[in-house]
Design an enzyme around this catalytic site. Structure first.
Site, PDB file in Angstrom:
ATOM      1  N   ASP A  35       8.495  -8.980  22.752  1.00  0.00           N
ATOM      2  CA  ASP A  35       7.978  -7.861  21.757  1.00  0.00           C
ATOM      3  C   ASP A  35       9.113  -7.119  20.809  1.00  0.00           C
ATOM      4  O   ASP A  35      10.086  -6.710  21.925  1.00  0.00           O
ATOM      5  CB  ASP A  35       6.818  -6.706  22.608  1.00  0.00           C
ATOM      6  CG  ASP A  35       5.948  -6.055  21.576  1.00  0.00           C
ATOM      7  OD1 ASP A  35       6.838  -5.388  20.902  1.00  0.00           O
ATOM      8  OD2 ASP A  35       5.111  -6.248  21.524  1.00  0.00           O
ATOM      9  N   ILE A  36       9.066  -6.587  19.735  1.00  0.00           N
ATOM     10  CA  ILE A  36      10.170  -6.173  19.252  1.00  0.00           C
ATOM     11  C   ILE A  36      10.443  -4.560  19.453  1.00  0.00           C
ATOM     12  O   ILE A  36      11.232  -3.864  19.394  1.00  0.00           O
ATOM     13  CB  ILE A  36      10.227  -6.207  17.699  1.00  0.00           C
ATOM     14  CG1 ILE A  36       8.795  -5.881  16.908  1.00  0.00           C
ATOM     15  CG2 ILE A  36      10.548  -7.686  17.139  1.00  0.00           C
ATOM     16  CD1 ILE A  36       8.843  -5.713  15.634  1.00  0.00           C
ATOM     17  N   ASN A  93      -5.905  -6.749  23.382  1.00  0.00           N
ATOM     18  CA  ASN A  93      -6.763  -5.693  22.611  1.00  0.00           C
ATOM     19  C   ASN A  93      -7.847  -6.752  21.719  1.00  0.00           C
ATOM     20  O   ASN A  93      -7.084  -7.369  20.961  1.00  0.00           O
ATOM     21  CB  ASN A  93      -6.002  -4.815  22.136  1.00  0.00           C
ATOM     22  CG  ASN A  93      -5.023  -3.857  22.808  1.00  0.00           C
ATOM     23  OD1 ASN A  93      -5.530  -3.576  23.990  1.00  0.00           O
ATOM     24  ND2 ASN A  93      -3.901  -3.539  22.377  1.00  0.00           N
ATOM     25  N   VAL A 102      -2.532  -6.566  15.452  1.00  0.00           N
ATOM     26  CA  VAL A 102      -2.021  -7.686  14.499  1.00  0.00           C
ATOM     27  C   VAL A 102      -3.429  -8.577  14.630  1.00  0.00           C
ATOM     28  O   VAL A 102      -3.878  -8.708  15.614  1.00  0.00           O
ATOM     29  CB  VAL A 102      -0.901  -8.530  15.310  1.00  0.00           C
ATOM     30  CG1 VAL A 102      -0.597  -9.883  14.353  1.00  0.00           C
ATOM     31  CG2 VAL A 102       0.290  -7.567  14.924  1.00  0.00           C
ATOM     32  N   HIS A 106      -3.355 -12.157  20.597  1.00  0.00           N
ATOM     33  CA  HIS A 106      -2.203 -12.272  21.493  1.00  0.00           C
ATOM     34  C   HIS A 106      -2.270 -11.606  22.661  1.00  0.00           C
ATOM     35  O   HIS A 106      -2.985 -10.705  23.026  1.00  0.00           O
ATOM     36  CB  HIS A 106      -0.970 -11.554  20.539  1.00  0.00           C
ATOM     37  CG  HIS A 106      -1.385 -10.132  20.179  1.00  0.00           C
ATOM     38  ND1 HIS A 106      -2.130  -9.951  18.866  1.00  0.00           N
ATOM     39  CD2 HIS A 106      -0.918  -8.752  20.524  1.00  0.00           C
ATOM     40  CE1 HIS A 106      -2.167  -8.685  18.900  1.00  0.00           C
ATOM     41  NE2 HIS A 106      -1.357  -7.990  19.728  1.00  0.00           N
TER      42      HIS A 106
END
Length: 123
Positions: A35-36, A93, A102, A106
């Site tokens: 994750d960024i 989520n 997003v 994921h």
């Protein structure tokens, strides 16, 4: 209700190679990357390669191979990043009310510190 997949979302762009990622794992059905904006010392995202908006969409329309591929990828990623012991959390989520940011399914794999209780008691 049929879900409409947005092919311009950031994960679709990562899958197409338009945006780079720090890859952890890849298979025929899944891609995992760091994750960024990590929320824990270890924070990896695992996504299916197919165009699925969320868990509901994926569970209703993905093939058995895609479902098995995503679940196996999550376990493999946890082992690869050293999270299998002492433990990790997997979070997905689903939808706006759950704060899905997003619109591509994921799974978050969180590890590297005590994560506390899952959620507080309801009102």
């Amino acid at each position: 209700m049929a879900k409409t997949y947005d092919t311009g979302n950031i994960f679709a762009r990562i899958l197409r190679g338009e945006i780079p990622c720090k890859k952890v794992y890849e298979s025929d059905h899944a891609l995992a990357f760091h994750d960024i904006n990590p929320q824990t010392p270890t924070h990896v995202l695992v996504i299916p390669k197919g165009p699925y908006v969320d868990w509901d969409h994926f569970s209703a329309e993905a093939s058995e191979a895609e479902i098995a591929g995503l679940i196996r990828a999550a376990g493999e990623v946890a082992r690869l990043v050293g999270a299998a012991e002492p433990g990790y959390r997997v979070l997905s989520n689903c939808g706006e009310a759950a704060h899905q940011e997003v619109p591509h399914l994921h799974l978050h794999i969180f590890a590297g510190r005590d994560l506390g209780r899952m959620i507080g008691k309801g009102e």
